[in-house]
Scaffold this motif. Sequence first.
Motif, mmCIF file in Angstrom:
data_model
loop_
_atom_site.group_PDB
_atom_site.id
_atom_site.type_symbol
_atom_site.label_atom_id
_atom_site.label_comp_id
_atom_site.label_asym_id
_atom_site.label_seq_id
_atom_site.Cartn_x
_atom_site.Cartn_y
_atom_site.Cartn_z
ATOM 1 N N THR A 132 0.842 -1.195 0.000
ATOM 2 C CA THR A 132 0.000 0.000 0.000
ATOM 3 C C THR A 132 0.876 1.244 0.000
ATOM 4 N N GLY A 133 0.361 2.333 -0.538
ATOM 5 C CA GLY A 133 1.100 3.588 -0.530
ATOM 6 C C GLY A 133 0.662 4.497 -1.670
ATOM 7 N N HIS A 134 1.132 5.713 -1.614
ATOM 8 C CA HIS A 134 0.785 6.720 -2.612
ATOM 9 C C HIS A 134 2.034 7.521 -2.956
ATOM 10 N N LEU A 135 2.509 7.367 -4.179
ATOM 11 C CA LEU A 135 3.662 8.116 -4.688
ATOM 12 C C LEU A 135 3.163 9.356 -5.404
ATOM 13 N N VAL A 136 3.682 10.529 -5.002
ATOM 14 C CA VAL A 136 3.319 11.798 -5.634
ATOM 15 C C VAL A 136 4.580 12.412 -6.220
ATOM 16 N N VAL A 137 4.555 12.701 -7.500
ATOM 17 C CA VAL A 137 5.699 13.298 -8.198
ATOM 18 C C VAL A 137 5.311 14.702 -8.649
ATOM 19 N N ILE A 138 6.108 15.695 -8.247
ATOM 20 C CA ILE A 138 5.850 17.079 -8.640
ATOM 21 C C ILE A 138 6.644 17.378 -9.905
ATOM 22 N N SER A 139 5.949 17.439 -11.025
ATOM 23 C CA SER A 139 6.568 17.779 -12.305
ATOM 24 C C SER A 139 6.386 19.286 -12.536
ATOM 25 N N HIS A 163 7.222 11.010 -17.158
ATOM 26 C CA HIS A 163 7.199 9.715 -17.837
ATOM 27 C C HIS A 163 7.604 8.593 -16.876
ATOM 28 N N LEU A 164 8.543 8.899 -15.980
ATOM 29 C CA LEU A 164 8.931 7.914 -14.976
ATOM 30 C C LEU A 164 7.723 7.517 -14.126
ATOM 31 N N ALA A 165 6.974 8.517 -13.658
ATOM 32 C CA ALA A 165 5.794 8.240 -12.841
ATOM 33 C C ALA A 165 4.747 7.466 -13.624
ATOM 34 N N GLU A 166 4.583 7.811 -14.897
ATOM 35 C CA GLU A 166 3.600 7.108 -15.713
ATOM 36 C C GLU A 166 3.994 5.643 -15.894
ATOM 37 N N GLY A 167 5.275 5.393 -16.058
ATOM 38 C CA GLY A 167 5.737 4.011 -16.183
ATOM 39 C C GLY A 167 5.502 3.213 -14.910
ATOM 40 N N ILE A 168 5.737 3.852 -13.755
ATOM 41 C CA ILE A 168 5.474 3.183 -12.480
ATOM 42 C C ILE A 168 3.987 2.888 -12.354
ATOM 43 N N ARG A 169 3.157 3.858 -12.742
ATOM 44 C CA ARG A 169 1.696 3.677 -12.694
ATOM 45 C C ARG A 169 1.269 2.516 -13.595
ATOM 46 N N GLU A 181 -1.095 3.886 -5.369
ATOM 47 C CA GLU A 181 -1.484 4.878 -6.366
ATOM 48 C C GLU A 181 -0.296 5.776 -6.698
ATOM 49 N N VAL A 182 -0.305 6.322 -7.914
ATOM 50 C CA VAL A 182 0.754 7.233 -8.362
ATOM 51 C C VAL A 182 0.108 8.491 -8.928
ATOM 52 N N THR A 183 0.508 9.633 -8.410
ATOM 53 C CA THR A 183 -0.014 10.930 -8.854
ATOM 54 C C THR A 183 1.109 11.780 -9.413
ATOM 55 N N THR A 184 0.879 12.387 -10.568
ATOM 56 C CA THR A 184 1.814 13.352 -11.142
ATOM 57 C C THR A 184 1.119 14.701 -11.232
ATOM 58 N N LEU A 185 1.706 15.720 -10.609
ATOM 59 C CA LEU A 185 1.156 17.069 -10.679
ATOM 60 C C LEU A 185 2.034 17.941 -11.567
ATOM 61 N N PHE A 186 1.368 18.773 -12.354
ATOM 62 C CA PHE A 186 2.050 19.697 -13.261
ATOM 63 C C PHE A 186 1.714 21.128 -12.839
ATOM 64 N N PRO A 187 2.452 21.695 -11.868
ATOM 65 C CA PRO A 187 2.144 23.064 -11.438
ATOM 66 C C PRO A 187 2.465 24.087 -12.524
ATOM 67 N N GLY A 188 1.585 25.096 -12.611
ATOM 68 C CA GLY A 188 1.877 26.268 -13.420
ATOM 69 C C GLY A 188 2.673 27.244 -12.580
ATOM 70 N N TYR A 189 2.409 28.530 -12.722
ATOM 71 C CA TYR A 189 3.156 29.532 -11.968
ATOM 72 C C TYR A 189 2.568 29.668 -10.561
ATOM 73 N N ILE A 190 3.293 29.122 -9.597
ATOM 74 C CA ILE A 190 2.940 29.259 -8.191
ATOM 75 C C ILE A 190 4.134 29.914 -7.502
ATOM 76 N N ALA A 191 3.883 30.978 -6.769
ATOM 77 C CA ALA A 191 4.967 31.690 -6.095
ATOM 78 C C ALA A 191 5.686 30.759 -5.128
ATOM 79 N N SER A 192 7.017 30.758 -5.187
ATOM 80 C CA SER A 192 7.820 29.936 -4.284
ATOM 81 C C SER A 192 9.219 30.520 -4.253
#
Length: 249
Positions: A132-139, A163-169, A181-192
């Motif tokens: 069990t687990g949830h992998l989250v990749v910030i792209s 693509h790495l995350a998609e292959g794992i999924r 579960e595997v989640t890939t997020l594609f952030p736009g412009y977020i202040a950091s």
Amino acid sequence: MRKNILITGASAGLGAEMARQLAAKGHHLALTARRVDRLEELRGEILAAHPDVEVVVHALDVNDHDQVFTVFEQAARDLGGLDRVIVNAGVGKGARVGTGAFHANRETAETNFVAALAQCEAAMQHFYERKTGHLVVISSLSAMRGLPSSMTTYAATKAGIAHLAEGIRMDLIGRKGLDIEVTTLFPGYIASEMNEQEQRLMVDTVTGVRAMVRLIDKEVAEASVPPWPWAPLGKVLKHAPLGVVRRLV
């Protein structure tokens, strides 16, 4: 509920704000980064606001791949297992390819892709053991296309980890007995801290991370974030002619 969460690159920016918001939801946290003083400061802030959560911190340079595995294993022992790992650590250095800045582009490639691979390996090894687990990749939205100038290597690394995350999924399809579960997020412009220069359509850190946390909790497969306007703009970036993309970026 995925109770115990490890976040890399948690000393500032999106990682630190994710820690704050996830703690507010009652999650126990393992926070990792190179700057332990900042992690300790963040830990104190979180515990003062949410005394019922558990927060452990570990020094981690994700480019020390052996240390990645060691720290993930220690964090799992600290919290009694990891339910979710957020692969967030990264750098934004880079220069136009061929202008003598190979060292900067190499550092970006090593940190954003090779080190991300090490984190995914360590996380998935733990999840497979627990089933069990949830992998989250910030792209990044930059992963949608090859980009010019200082963004070239950065965009390539963010496409690579997506693509790495998609292959794992894909590896998990049809695997009975696994709740992973595997989640890939594609952030736009977020202040950091990495993205301090104000850009068109940029949202503040709290707002942007709130949208990220919402999608993480839903355990979506992939999503642009915030969804508006980045979901439609991502499609434009992906399919528009190169000349149009060049003007947009």
